[in-house]
Design an enzyme around this catalytic site. Structure first.
Site, short mmCIF file in Angstrom:
data_model
loop_
_atom_site.label_atom_id
_atom_site.label_comp_id
_atom_site.label_asym_id
_atom_site.label_seq_id
_atom_site.Cartn_x
_atom_site.Cartn_y
_atom_site.Cartn_z
N TYR A 176 -72.66 -125.38 -57.72
CA TYR A 176 -71.40 -124.65 -57.50
C TYR A 176 -70.25 -125.54 -57.97
O TYR A 176 -69.92 -126.54 -57.32
CB TYR A 176 -71.25 -124.32 -56.01
CG TYR A 176 -70.11 -123.39 -55.65
CD1 TYR A 176 -68.82 -123.56 -56.18
CD2 TYR A 176 -70.29 -122.36 -54.74
CE1 TYR A 176 -67.78 -122.72 -55.84
CE2 TYR A 176 -69.24 -121.51 -54.38
CZ TYR A 176 -67.98 -121.70 -54.93
OH TYR A 176 -66.95 -120.88 -54.58
N ASP A 224 -60.28 -123.51 -47.14
CA ASP A 224 -59.98 -122.14 -47.55
C ASP A 224 -58.50 -121.82 -47.57
O ASP A 224 -57.72 -122.33 -46.76
CB ASP A 224 -60.70 -121.16 -46.62
CG ASP A 224 -62.18 -121.09 -46.94
OD1 ASP A 224 -62.51 -120.73 -48.08
OD2 ASP A 224 -63.00 -121.43 -46.07
N GLU A 235 -73.15 -114.68 -51.01
CA GLU A 235 -72.87 -115.80 -50.10
C GLU A 235 -72.40 -115.21 -48.79
O GLU A 235 -71.34 -114.58 -48.74
CB GLU A 235 -71.76 -116.69 -50.65
CG GLU A 235 -72.18 -117.57 -51.80
CD GLU A 235 -71.02 -118.42 -52.31
OE1 GLU A 235 -71.27 -119.24 -53.20
OE2 GLU A 235 -69.88 -118.25 -51.85
#
Lengths: 422, 258
Positions: free
Chosen positions: B167, B52, B41
């Site tokens: 995912y 994040d 990725e």
């Protein structure tokens, strides 16, 4: 409109209303983890909106706890000094906690209680939304965590102390420019992590659906009152309504009831900061200012950004206007031409603070001073038969620290009440 | 070039492109592929990475400050593709840099750079109609995130929108390492299986060989991000490719596959 807006516009066409679209703007661009919470919030809000008991409790608290309705005040000395339109001030600065922010914080806190959420998260720029949220959390006995950029904590230290006094935990955010945008990032990270137990009270008409709609609905009370008041006092609607625009919650609240009234001009005032270059202002709608449609923090709207799509730094003397994006409903009003957006510089806002203080004995918040700065430019161009309404979204007490640093009053003649407008 | 997991569990490695620099990113990706990573990725650094945790935030900030742009990420992608034709390559970005380039232009450029697919962190299925159409036209596989908080109806829509793999996020929260795999993870994968035949990769908080082995019991692949990015942060640039290769080899259980 560039090609990006076109691409997103097609998406918008699919299910505009359901996804919280304002024209092509708005929508929901968030990590999947938040979607269940946003859908739960949307459903709970719709249910509350349809429940007379919810409105009765909110209206009761707005009246008895917050001090609504706020006055609409004819600013005679300011009007005389400027020599043009008659100016009316909508006095949100007189509201409990000193700004319009509590209208929304109270509404969302009632919703959180209804949803059984005991832990409240909020972000704050100038600290007014943080104070309002800390206040309602104290009122309802809820846990309160407020994220605030470290730069903003420095320039609004009085509000940091107020939040702590009210029992809130204030968490400083040092990332990025350490201002409102970074505080929202951190609040969203907290929410993603504690999504099952926490309610995020977002303070402006920003973020993913349903926030822009919900915040606007809770701030709509400003124009609902002002419309009734101006009809009582002047016998007609104003020719223009002026409000400052950071995220845009006070402005959308001040504008909303006038949107269908085509003869009422709506003027939003952004932070012109200290220059025209990217990073020196927060004027998202300014020509060549660097604001183009994009996605920041969950919503599609105008965003100050560089050519690579990185979000730009912003600057304003007022922490509450110092933000790279703007509420999506304003983006729609901008594109349709229903509202116009202008800006006032730091220097103009500081001068306007002085002018309003000395003509009317009202010290506005630095954010609201941007709206005053616009009326100082705008009112003299109109005849005396015209009426201009300005939303004074908050009071300036919180800004004494920064004003002490930014203003030199030592050479001023005092006691005469005379000022020079420009 | 395709997204395929040759062993179980497969391994997806996340790199913040441009941290410490573009050339090192290229070398690290190649080392990771040679050490057994099935998919790389390539993260597009963004100024406001709100999904994040601190490790990837810092990496992203360093890369943005170095001036890393989406065009640079695409160039690195093309170079990795040229060097390793069989590897899976996924572009991983927040939406805004992609919108700024323009959706169609981005899709074409990503295709030309040899990317297999794209994952946009802040793109949900309801908003994705146009995005999916453009991806499909360019022959790129869109991958969406599935969360433990997503109800079954959403999982079904997500699974149907995904190509290549799904995912799955192992826990609520932001990216970052953690001591143990969340109990949420297995239940989520089990729920997803009802809606898809696609491989399911599990990420967020996956950082050790033990995690990888444990999730291999129920998922098809592991996604490791913060553990790799944190290692890169602690390692001088010239040693980073080798260090990344060694960690990937460890995560794979020791056996070097290429």
């Amino acid at each position: 409109m560039d090609s990006t807006a076109g691409a997103m516009g097609t998406i918008a066409g699919a299910a505009r209303e359901a996804l919280g679209r304002f024209g092509v703007y708005g929508g929901r661009y968030v990590p999947e983890t938040l979607m269940a919470a946003l859908l739960e919030l949307e459903a709970a809000y719709a249910e509350a909106q349809a429940d007379p008991a919810f409105h009765a409790e909110l209206d009761g608290l707005l009246k008895d706890y917050c001090g609504r309705p706020t006055p609409l005040y004819a600013a005679k000395r300011l009007s005389e000094m400027l020599g043009g339109a008659r100016i009316y001030l909508k006095r949100e600065d007189l509201l409990h906690t000193g700004a319009h922010k509590i209208n929304n914080a109270l509404g969302q806190a009632l919703l959180a209680r209804r949803m059984g959420k005991q832990r409240i998260i909020a972000e704050t720029g100038a600290g007014q939304h943080g104070v309002a949220t800390a206040t309602v959390c104290a009122l309802f006995g809820m846990e309160c965590v407020v994220y605030m950029g470290e730069e903003d904590m420095r320039r609004q230290e009085l509000n940091v102390f107020r939040m702590r006094l009210l029992g809130a935990e204030v968490r400083g955010v040092g990332a990025g420019s350490a201002t409102l945008k970074d505080a929202i990032n951190e609040a969203m990270r907290d929410w993603v992590t504690n999504v099952r137990s926490s309610f995020y009270i977002l303070g402006s008409a920003l973020g993913a659906h349903p926030y822009p709609t919900m915040v606007r609905d809770f701030q709509r009370v400003i124009s609902r009152e002002s419309k009734r008041q101006i009809l009582e006092q002047a016998g007609r609607l104003p020719d223009a309504v002026i409000a400052c625009v950071g995220g845009g919650s006070n402005a959308i609240g001040a504008f909303y009831e006038y949107i269908p009234e085509e003869n009422v001009a709506l003027i939003g005032v952004e932070a012109g900061g200290r220059g025209h270059g990217l990073g020196e202002h927060a004027a998202r709608f300014a020509q060549q200012g660097g604001g183009v449609p994009g996605v920041l923090q969950g919503t599609y709207s105008y965003v100050l950004q560089d050519e690579a799509g990185q979000i730009a730094a912003t600057h304003s003397v007022s922490a509450g206007l110092d933000y790279a994006s703007v509420g999506p409903e304003h983006a729609m009003l901008h594109d349709s031409g229903r509202a116009t957006y202008t800006s006032a510089t730091d220097a103009e806002a500081l001068e306007a603070t002085k002018v309003l203080s000395r003509t009317e004995g009202i010290i506005p918040a630095l954010e609201s001073a941007h709206a005053i700065a616009e009326v100082i430019k705008f009112a003299p161009r109109l005849g005396k038969e015209k009426i201009v309404m300005v939303n004074v979204s908050g009071r300036g007490d919180k800004d004494m620290g920064i004003l002490t640093r930014e203003m030199d009053l030592s050479g001023d003649a005092t006691g005469t009440g005379k000022v020079s407008a420009r | 070039m395709a997204i395929a997991f040759k062993k179980r569990p497969g391994l997806v490695i996340y790199l913040t492109t441009g941290d410490p620099d573009l050339e090192t990113t290229r070398l690290m990706a190649i080392e990771a592929i040679d050490a057994g990573a099935d998919v790389i990725e390539l993260g597009v650094p963004f100024s406001d990475p709100l999904a994040d945790g601190p490790v990837i935030q810092r990496a992203s900030q360093r890369a943005v400050l170095r001036g890393t742009r989406l065009e640079d990420v695409l160039r690195v992608c093309r170079e990795i593709r040229a060097a390793r034709p069989q590897a899976g390559l996924l572009l991983f970005s927040y939406l805004n840099p992609v919108l700024r380039m323009g959706l169609e232009k981005f899709a074409q450029a990503a295709r030309d750079a040899g990317a297999d697919g794209v994952l946009l962190t802040d793109m949900i299925v309801e908003e994705a109609e146009e995005y999916r159409r453009v991806m499909r036209q360019a022959g790129l596989m869109p991958v969406f995130l599935a969360a433990p908080t997503s109800p079954d109806g959403r999982l079904q829509a997500i699974a149907e929108a995904c190509e290549g793999f799904v995912y799955a996020i192992s826990r609520v929260g932001i990216t970052g390492t953690q001591a143990e795999l969340a109990g949420d993870a297995e239940a989520l994968v089990r729920r997803l299986r009802r809606f898809t035949q696609l491989p399911i990769a599990l990420g967020f908080g996956v950082s050790t060989r033990e995690h990888v082995r444990a999730l291999g019991e129920f998922a098809d692949a592991a996604v490791v991000g913060s553990a790799i990015v944190g290692l890169i942060e602690r390692t001088p640039a010239e040693q980073a490719p080798r260090a990344v290769g060694e960690l990937v080899q460890q995560l794979c259980g020791g056996a070097k596959t290429a």
